[in-house]
Enzyme design. Structure first.
Site, PDB file in Angstrom:
ATOM      1  N   SER A 105      22.993 117.687 -31.629  1.00 22.59           N
ATOM      2  CA  SER A 105      22.541 116.340 -31.266  1.00 22.59           C
ATOM      3  C   SER A 105      23.582 115.476 -30.575  1.00 22.59           C
ATOM      4  O   SER A 105      23.255 114.375 -30.125  1.00 22.59           O
ATOM      5  CB  SER A 105      22.012 115.611 -32.505  1.00 22.59           C
ATOM      6  OG  SER A 105      20.681 115.989 -32.760  1.00 22.59           O
ATOM      7  N   LYS A 152      22.840 114.021 -27.138  1.00 19.34           N
ATOM      8  CA  LYS A 152      22.276 112.695 -26.902  1.00 19.34           C
ATOM      9  C   LYS A 152      23.288 111.745 -26.259  1.00 19.34           C
ATOM     10  O   LYS A 152      22.894 110.763 -25.611  1.00 19.34           O
ATOM     11  CB  LYS A 152      21.753 112.104 -28.213  1.00 19.34           C
ATOM     12  CG  LYS A 152      20.546 112.853 -28.791  1.00 19.34           C
ATOM     13  CD  LYS A 152      20.080 112.232 -30.096  1.00 19.34           C
ATOM     14  CE  LYS A 152      18.825 112.898 -30.647  1.00 19.34           C
ATOM     15  NZ  LYS A 152      19.084 114.230 -31.227  1.00 19.34           N
ATOM     16  N   SER A 154      19.368 109.562 -34.624  1.00 19.11           N
ATOM     17  CA  SER A 154      19.285 110.890 -34.009  1.00 19.11           C
ATOM     18  C   SER A 154      17.829 111.274 -33.772  1.00 19.11           C
ATOM     19  O   SER A 154      17.360 112.328 -34.183  1.00 19.11           O
ATOM     20  CB  SER A 154      19.994 111.955 -34.856  1.00 19.11           C
ATOM     21  OG  SER A 154      20.335 113.074 -34.062  1.00 19.11           O
TER      22      SER A 154
END
Length: 518
Positions: A157, A160, A351
């Site tokens: 993640s 991102k 997230s």
């Protein structure tokens, strides 16, 4: 024909800047841990990308010292988002974790030797498995220390960070995604036109939460109920009380299914029309909530029910529109999402995979790429290269980091963070303000606690987390003992339990917070 839709402004490049903050209706939010890294563990299969090296660190010489933030600021009594809800401990003031180097007293830049000595014990933890790391001065972006820092690894993640930096570089931070209703060519037909706002909600205002906290004027999503009220009023004024309902998904292209996440829990089909991020239970706070199989169809049916509640009968079931809605069709109603800046913060703090993929598609549309996984990856890659980010070894397949074939070196992650902290790029600042605060918010709210070996760093670290099967990452900013703001990225591949690996990474960041490293 009548057309209802979530759309972008002229040219479809990006959302419309709104002149009035808070001019949107409240909606459902996302639990801190319901979408992102912990949900990412559901991704199976071989994790793509090169593994990082675990070897000697490569010292880097520092530049001349510049001013830095104070070590700690007095914590305010208020809670995140101004909700008034109590926290386990008060949230630290942003000065301690966000101030850039010019805002505080002179603070020395850590040396490569000092960083190597300070981090060696924490990096030797066998629970980390294969580990790579990069540490940079956030003020200027100069790499200070690294071990395998140029070796691409699976970012999970922390992908991102790439998505949101590209988005804020291309799209005005005050832009909003507008859900609208317009009159179409076929009399008596309403077509819901998807425009890429996954946070659009069908929940009542008093049931809306963002990250477990009540939404406020800046964070509240657009309301499908408010859109139905406006639409029904316009229809009644025109003498219409019965309509048919279509929906238009032409804004996006390609296969909407995430290739490495077919379980429909970490993420739903990525389509430009959905409500409450396509969760079966819109108020669910599960780590990986169940999603509906047909997000667009479910959104259209919810809209039909809300129209019926306003006295407008919808004949039959909603169906896909035969053709895209006309761009110049008269508007019957509209509601706006939070600003892109607020959506970026939400995607990073919690997230949020669904929201990250929506933001990635806005990047694609901004540069006239197809609104698809491939188009978004191409657009993000190109924009980061224009910003001067070294893209050697970088492979992007999505915007959320769920794809196991993504690859990013630690040095690139710290470069992204340094750009967000740079005076030259103030529009990127929401990337920093959206990072979870260690021990307090988002995906770090339950970390850096008592017994973790990293509790003293709570409040001094803001970082994006990342978890896939056997992969754990952490990339963010930390204020060291001299008040210097540093950017760091730690990437691991290990068979150790995820919680154990995360705790080991947290201790690395805590070592940075505890030393001046000269």
């Amino acid at each position: 024909m009548l057309v209802a839709g979530t759309v972008l402004t002229a040219g479809g490049a990006y959302a419309q800047p709104s002149p009035t903050p808070g001019g949107h209706s409240a909606g459902q939010g996302e639990d801190d841990n319901s979408q992102g890294d912990q949900g990412d563990q559901g991704s199976q299969g071989d994790q793509g990308g090169k593994q990082g090296d675990h070897g000697k660190g490569k010292p880097r010489t520092g530049e001349s010292p510049s001013a830095g933030p104070s070590r700690r600021a007095e914590p305010p009594a208020a809670t995140p988002g101004g909700s008034g809800s109590p926290l386990a401990h008060p949230l630290p003031a942003t000065g301690a974790v966000l101030a850039t180097a010019e805002n505080g007293p002179e603070a020395a830049v850590p040396t490569a030797q000092g960083l190597q000595q300070a981090l060696a014990p924490a990096l030797a933890d066998k629970n980390l498995g294969t580990v790579t790391i990069a540490v940079a001065d956030a003020a200027g972006g100069q790499l200070l220390y690294g071990s395998g820092e140029n070796t691409a690894a699976t970012p999970a993640s922390t992908t991102k960070l790439a998505t949101t930096v590209a988005a804020l570089s291309l799209i005005p931070g005050d832009a909003r995604l507008t859900t609208r209703v317009v009159r179409g060519a076929d009399p008596g037909t309403v077509t819901l036109v998807g425009g890429g706002d996954p946070t659009l909600t069908a929940l009542p205002v008093d049931q809306v939460q963002i990250g477990g906290q009540p939404a406020n004027a800046d964070t509240a999503p657009a309301s499908l109920e408010a859109l139905a009220r406006q639409t029904a009023a316009a229809l009644r004024a025109a003498g219409t009380t019965t309509v048919k309902l279509d929906y238009d998904l032409s804004m996006y292209a390609g296969n909407p299914a995430h290739r490495t996440n077919p379980d429909n829990h970490n993420i739903a089909l990525v389509v430009p029309l959905m409500v409450d991020e396509a969760k079966v239970d819109p108020k669910s706070r599960e780590e990986a909530p169940e999603r509906v199989a047909d997000p667009a169809g479910a959104a259209a049916e919810a809209f039909a029910k809300l129209l019926a509640a306003q006295g407008v009968t919808v004949e039959g079931r909603a169906k896909p529109a035969a053709a895209p809605a006309a761009a110049d069709a008269p508007v019957l109603g509209k509601v706006d999402s939070p600003t892109i800046a607020r959506l970026v913060e939400r995607a990073l703090t919690t997230s949020d995979n669904q929201l990250a993929e929506a933001i990635a598609r806005q990047v694609a549309l901004a540069v006239h790429q197809p609104g698809s996984f491939e188009g978004a990856a191409t657009a993000v890659t190109q924009e980061l290269a224009k910003l001067g980010v070294p893209m050697a070894g970088v492979v992007l397949n999505d915007g959320s980091g769920l794809h196991s074939g993504n690859a990013i070196p630690p040095a690139v992650l710290v470069r992204l963070l340094a750009l967000a902290a740079s005076e030259q790029h103030p529009t990127l600042r929401p990337v920093l303000t959206g990072l979870p605060v260690a021990g307090f918010t988002g995906t770090l709210d339950k970390r850096y606690g008592s017994g973790s070996g990293a509790a003293d760093a709570a409040g001094l670290i803001r970082a994006k987390t990342g978890t896939l099967s056997n992969v754990n990452t952490l990339a963010g900013t930390v204020v060291d003992a001299d008040g210097r703001l540093l950017a760091f990225a730690v990437m691991t591949r290990t068979s150790a339990p995820a919680d154990t690996a995360r705790a080991a990474m947290d201790r690395i960041a805590a070592h940075l917070a505890a030393c001046g490293c000269h």
